[in-house]
Design a protein around this motif. Structure first.
Motif, mmCIF file in Angstrom:
data_model
loop_
_atom_site.group_PDB
_atom_site.id
_atom_site.type_symbol
_atom_site.label_atom_id
_atom_site.label_comp_id
_atom_site.label_asym_id
_atom_site.label_seq_id
_atom_site.Cartn_x
_atom_site.Cartn_y
_atom_site.Cartn_z
ATOM 1 N N SER A 18 -22.577 39.125 33.069
ATOM 2 C CA SER A 18 -23.449 38.438 34.017
ATOM 3 C C SER A 18 -23.443 36.933 33.788
ATOM 4 O O SER A 18 -23.365 36.142 34.735
ATOM 5 C CB SER A 18 -24.877 38.985 33.893
ATOM 6 N N ASP A 19 -23.514 36.518 32.515
ATOM 7 C CA ASP A 19 -23.531 35.095 32.201
ATOM 8 C C ASP A 19 -22.197 34.437 32.544
ATOM 9 O O ASP A 19 -22.161 33.313 33.053
ATOM 10 C CB ASP A 19 -23.853 34.886 30.726
ATOM 11 N N ALA A 20 -21.106 35.129 32.278
ATOM 12 C CA ALA A 20 -19.786 34.580 32.600
ATOM 13 C C ALA A 20 -19.645 34.369 34.099
ATOM 14 O O ALA A 20 -19.099 33.341 34.543
ATOM 15 C CB ALA A 20 -18.689 35.519 32.095
ATOM 16 N N ARG A 21 -20.146 35.303 34.883
ATOM 17 C CA ARG A 21 -20.084 35.153 36.341
ATOM 18 C C ARG A 21 -20.905 33.946 36.787
ATOM 19 O O ARG A 21 -20.480 33.184 37.660
ATOM 20 C CB ARG A 21 -20.606 36.423 37.010
ATOM 21 N N GLN A 26 -20.705 28.117 38.506
ATOM 22 C CA GLN A 26 -21.068 26.717 38.280
ATOM 23 C C GLN A 26 -19.830 25.827 38.136
ATOM 24 O O GLN A 26 -19.961 24.598 38.103
ATOM 25 C CB GLN A 26 -21.921 26.591 37.012
ATOM 26 N N GLY A 27 -18.665 26.431 38.034
ATOM 27 C CA GLY A 27 -17.439 25.668 37.825
ATOM 28 C C GLY A 27 -17.184 25.337 36.372
ATOM 29 O O GLY A 27 -16.380 24.456 36.058
ATOM 30 N N TRP A 28 -17.846 26.051 35.454
ATOM 31 C CA TRP A 28 -17.699 25.788 34.023
ATOM 32 C C TRP A 28 -16.710 26.741 33.352
ATOM 33 O O TRP A 28 -16.353 26.530 32.187
ATOM 34 C CB TRP A 28 -19.044 25.914 33.312
ATOM 35 N N GLU A 56 -14.788 37.801 37.028
ATOM 36 C CA GLU A 56 -14.493 39.197 37.382
ATOM 37 C C GLU A 56 -14.424 40.093 36.146
ATOM 38 O O GLU A 56 -13.695 41.085 36.136
ATOM 39 C CB GLU A 56 -13.168 39.267 38.143
ATOM 40 N N LEU A 57 -15.168 39.756 35.117
ATOM 41 C CA LEU A 57 -15.108 40.531 33.882
ATOM 42 C C LEU A 57 -15.667 41.933 34.054
ATOM 43 O O LEU A 57 -16.599 42.160 34.822
ATOM 44 C CB LEU A 57 -15.881 39.822 32.768
ATOM 45 N N GLU A 58 -15.104 42.861 33.288
ATOM 46 C CA GLU A 58 -15.587 44.232 33.184
ATOM 47 C C GLU A 58 -15.724 44.572 31.702
ATOM 48 O O GLU A 58 -15.188 43.848 30.849
ATOM 49 C CB GLU A 58 -14.613 45.195 33.866
ATOM 50 N N HIS A 102 -18.719 29.443 24.871
ATOM 51 C CA HIS A 102 -17.891 28.236 25.027
ATOM 52 C C HIS A 102 -17.464 28.117 26.491
ATOM 53 O O HIS A 102 -16.867 29.037 27.044
ATOM 54 C CB HIS A 102 -16.656 28.316 24.143
ATOM 55 N N VAL A 103 -17.788 26.980 27.102
ATOM 56 C CA VAL A 103 -17.413 26.746 28.502
ATOM 57 C C VAL A 103 -16.707 25.403 28.630
ATOM 58 O O VAL A 103 -16.806 24.536 27.758
ATOM 59 C CB VAL A 103 -18.640 26.783 29.444
ATOM 60 N N HIS A 104 -15.996 25.245 29.734
ATOM 61 C CA HIS A 104 -15.277 24.014 30.035
ATOM 62 C C HIS A 104 -15.898 23.390 31.279
ATOM 63 O O HIS A 104 -15.949 24.026 32.327
ATOM 64 C CB HIS A 104 -13.806 24.303 30.354
ATOM 65 N N SER A 105 -16.366 22.179 31.179
ATOM 66 C CA SER A 105 -16.846 21.474 32.361
ATOM 67 C C SER A 105 -16.241 20.085 32.385
ATOM 68 O O SER A 105 -15.834 19.550 31.343
ATOM 69 C CB SER A 105 -18.383 21.367 32.369
ATOM 70 N N VAL A 106 -16.188 19.501 33.558
ATOM 71 C CA VAL A 106 -15.670 18.144 33.695
ATOM 72 C C VAL A 106 -16.514 17.180 32.861
ATOM 73 O O VAL A 106 -15.995 16.326 32.136
ATOM 74 C CB VAL A 106 -15.673 17.717 35.179
ATOM 75 N N GLU A 107 -17.837 17.340 32.943
ATOM 76 C CA GLU A 107 -18.733 16.420 32.242
ATOM 77 C C GLU A 107 -18.580 16.502 30.728
ATOM 78 O O GLU A 107 -18.646 15.475 30.039
ATOM 79 C CB GLU A 107 -20.185 16.702 32.638
ATOM 80 N N ALA A 108 -18.388 17.701 30.198
ATOM 81 C CA ALA A 108 -18.225 17.846 28.753
ATOM 82 C C ALA A 108 -16.981 17.103 28.272
ATOM 83 O O ALA A 108 -16.993 16.459 27.218
ATOM 84 C CB ALA A 108 -18.143 19.319 28.374
#
Length: 216
Positions: A18-21, A26-28, A56-58, A102-108
């Motif tokens: 759920s969190d990954a979705r 958010q584009g992260w 789309e994780l399962e 761990h996420v990837h965002s433009v701002e980070a």
């Protein structure tokens, strides 16, 4: 106990899905970027498999990792995230850490270049309270690590630095890459990610209008 809490206790991977979705939306976590994990009572942990879309994780898109870092039930079609070593070292360093995001965002990525050194000063925002900083006009910073192709090298540098200098907040930046947080639960880890991303957006916006800046 409500039904959603019961489901999470039965299979903690569902909360990570759920969190990954949410992060994907958010584009992260665009493409297959980013990784999430949750630690179990025996010290082992589930981590997202490499090359899977986070929108789309399962349950089958997670790999079990033993407390010693070894992969359980290795499969040629299911490999753990390339950054498993970072999750492993954070769990080893922080006994209360039960989830690592761990996420990837433009701002980070942008704020990781605001300084040349290995520490990023943070603005004294109210949001820092959500990360455990309960001070008026706090002087807070977060560590930055170089993004090496060999992830084990990043993990070794995290271990070496945090062993001697514990971080002020449960978060770190990998330069030109993204933010990693660790927390007592997946719910708290999600909150930490959202708080950090808010702070990064503020920093980028403030720099653009000259409201707040950081030194070199």
């Amino acid at each position: 106990m409500n039904s959603s809490t019961l489901i999470t206790l039965i299979d903690p991977r569902l909360e990570l899905i759920s969190d990954a979705r949410h992060f994907y939306q958010q584009g992260w976590m665009v493409g297959t970027a980013g990784n999430l994990s949750v630690r179990l009572p025996d010290g082992s942990f589930w981590i997202t498999a490499s090359g899977r879309s986070k929108g789309e994780l399962e349950p089958g898109d997670f790999v079990p990792i033993q407390p010693n870092g070894k992969v359980e039930q290795p499969s040629p079609d299911l490999k753990p995230s390339a950054e498993t070593a970072i999750h492993q070292v954070l769990y080893d360093l922080f006994a209360d850490a039960m989830s690592c995001y761990h996420v990837h965002s433009v701002e980070a990525s942008l704020v990781s270049r605001f300084v040349k050194g290995d520490t990023l000063p943070l603005p004294p925002l109210e949001m820092l309270k959500g990360l455990g900083v309960w001070e008026e006009n706090p002087c807070c910073s977060m560590p930055i690590f170089a993004n090496h192709l060999q992830v084990s090298r990043i993990a070794d540098e995290i271990k070496e630095r945090f062993t001697t200098t514990p971080p002020q907040i449960p978060a770190l930046l990998i330069r030109d890459h993204g933010v990693t947080v660790w927390a007592p639960s997946p719910k708290t880890a999600r909150n930490y990610i959202e708080l950090m991303e808010y702070i990064f957006r503020y920093m980028v916006a403030a720099r653009g209008v000259g409201v707040w800046g950081v030194g070199e």
